[in-house]
Design a protein around this motif. Structure first.
Motif, PDB file in Angstrom:
ATOM      1  N   THR A   1      46.522  41.745  40.292  1.00  0.00           N
ATOM      2  CA  THR A   1      45.527  42.414  41.146  1.00  0.00           C
ATOM      3  C   THR A   1      45.193  41.575  42.368  1.00  0.00           C
ATOM      4  OG1 THR A   1      43.834  41.526  39.641  1.00  0.00           O
ATOM      5  CG2 THR A   1      44.425  43.849  39.392  1.00  0.00           C
ATOM      6  N   MET A   2      45.070  40.258  42.198  1.00  0.00           N
ATOM      7  CA  MET A   2      44.773  39.392  43.330  1.00  0.00           C
ATOM      8  C   MET A   2      46.002  39.182  44.219  1.00  0.00           C
ATOM      9  SD  MET A   2      41.578  38.668  43.367  1.00  0.00           S
ATOM     10  CE  MET A   2      41.206  40.299  42.687  1.00  0.00           C
ATOM     11  N   ALA A   3      47.194  39.251  43.604  1.00  0.00           N
ATOM     12  CA  ALA A   3      48.432  39.110  44.377  1.00  0.00           C
ATOM     13  C   ALA A   3      48.590  40.265  45.363  1.00  0.00           C
ATOM     14  CB  ALA A   3      49.637  39.043  43.447  1.00  0.00           C
ATOM     15  N   SER A   4      48.035  41.419  45.004  1.00  0.00           N
ATOM     16  CA  SER A   4      48.139  42.569  45.910  1.00  0.00           C
ATOM     17  C   SER A   4      46.843  42.828  46.680  1.00  0.00           C
ATOM     18  CB  SER A   4      48.506  43.833  45.121  1.00  0.00           C
ATOM     19  OG  SER A   4      47.534  44.102  44.123  1.00  0.00           O
ATOM     20  N   TYR A   5      45.739  42.221  46.245  1.00  0.00           N
ATOM     21  CA  TYR A   5      44.431  42.498  46.850  1.00  0.00           C
ATOM     22  C   TYR A   5      43.959  41.356  47.757  1.00  0.00           C
ATOM     23  CZ  TYR A   5      39.296  42.948  46.969  1.00  0.00           C
ATOM     24  OH  TYR A   5      37.993  42.996  47.356  1.00  0.00           O
ATOM     25  N   LYS A   6      43.968  40.130  47.253  1.00  0.00           N
ATOM     26  CA  LYS A   6      43.425  38.997  47.988  1.00  0.00           C
ATOM     27  C   LYS A   6      44.494  38.212  48.754  1.00  0.00           C
ATOM     28  CE  LYS A   6      39.977  36.216  49.025  1.00  0.00           C
ATOM     29  NZ  LYS A   6      38.846  36.673  49.847  1.00  0.00           N
ATOM     30  N   LEU A   7      45.639  38.035  48.124  1.00  0.00           N
ATOM     31  CA  LEU A   7      46.665  37.165  48.707  1.00  0.00           C
ATOM     32  C   LEU A   7      47.282  37.664  50.019  1.00  0.00           C
ATOM     33  CD1 LEU A   7      48.819  35.537  45.884  1.00  0.00           C
ATOM     34  CD2 LEU A   7      47.325  34.429  47.530  1.00  0.00           C
TER      35      LEU A   7
END
Length: 301
Positions: free
Chosen positions: A102-108
């Motif tokens: 989720t963070m790889a596609s949202y935050k990163l």
């Protein structure tokens, strides 16, 4: 083999400047210190490189023969040190970061985009994996940084808070609860719930927090990946309780994302790094960007 770089550097400086006074000024050392360096080098080599009197200094035949090699050594070491300084100063290099999907596609993506503006030649390897593997990747040196869920603290890991996000209710837009702005846990008693596997850190965290309120999850379906849950919701199979960042609003039509309350359960997203372990300049620059971005986001508007 012992390598006396200070002595070789002193010898080259004296040969190129023509004397001890000029060489000591060039190297920013006293003449006494410079003399000691030459004496130490000559003692180690058991050879005289310089003939010196009170009026002049000249190279011995051995010194003249050694000078080109000594100059090459000093130049090579100086270039190497300058390259390292450049790496440190500009964060040049490559690094690996592990992240929950989720963070790889949202935050990163946005962070990497900003990072690439100031570090266009750096290469970033992203390991997108589950929360437990993110921690293991950092612990075992497979990644310098990790973005994951804060659960049980590990003494060898340093955790820096990145963001906090709630678990939300996802359902088909035409579901009876689909037009609400808020849903309570008690509203889910008759729902066909798609739950996340107990092998997931998300499920472990949710179960722990809900148990304190006397709430127990039981579902009709169980999956391991959040993307699978979203697919089932989209197909109208059931509803799911997932982190807010699982699906951004309007990114997939036909799905409603609604706040869950009574209680609101949240997960803390953190950046992992090894305790007492230095980051490479490239990873350090990215870490600073992540943390500074979040500090700015947290500041009151």
């Amino acid at each position: 083999m012992k390598f006396d770089f200070d002595g070789i550097q002193a010898f080259v400086a004296i040969a190129e400047t023509g004397g001890f006074t000029a060489a000591s000024d060039y190297l920013h050392v006293t003449q006494t210190a410079l003399t000691r360096r030459i004496q130490k080098l000559e003692s180690y080599l058991d050879l005289r490189l310089l003939d010196r009197t009170t009026r002049y200094v000249e190279l011995t035949p051995v010194g003249r023969e050694f000078l080109p090699q000594a100059q090459s050594i000093v130049e090579e070491v100086t270039r190497a040190v300058d390259r390292l300084k450049d790496v440190s100063r500009h964060g040049v290099g490559h690094f690996t970061i592990a992240s929950i999907p989720t963070m790889a596609s949202y935050k990163l993506p946005e962070a990497i985009k900003r990072y690439s503006l100031t570090h266009p030649d750096n290469h970033i390897r992203v390991i997108d994996t589950n929360a437990f593997d993110v921690r293991d990747a950092v612990l075992h040196g497979k990644a310098e940084l990790g973005i994951g869920i804060s659960t049980e603290h590990h003494p060898e890991l340093e955790e820096t808070p990145l963001l906090e996000e709630p678990y939300m209710f996802f359902c088909p837009a035409d579901h009876p609860l689909g037009d609400r702005t808020r849903v309570a846990w008690s509203d889910l008693n008759d729902a066909h719930l798609i739950t996340i596997s107990t092998l997931s850190a998300n499920r472990v965290l949710m179960d722990y927090q809900l148990s304190k309120h006397g709430i127990k999850l039981s579902g009709t379906y169980e999956v391991r990946h959040l993307s699978t849950a979203i697919g089932l919701v989209s197909a109208g199979v059931g509803v799911a309780i997932l982190p807010e960042s699982t699906l951004e609003p309007r990114t997939r039509s036909g799905i409603s994302r609604i706040l869950l309350s009574g209680p609101t359960i949240k997960r803390q997203i953190v950046v992992f790094r090894r305790q007492k372990s230095s980051l490479s300049p490239a990873a350090s620059a990215f870490y600073d960007l992540l943390v500074s971005d979040q500090k700015q986001a947290d500041e009151p508007k």
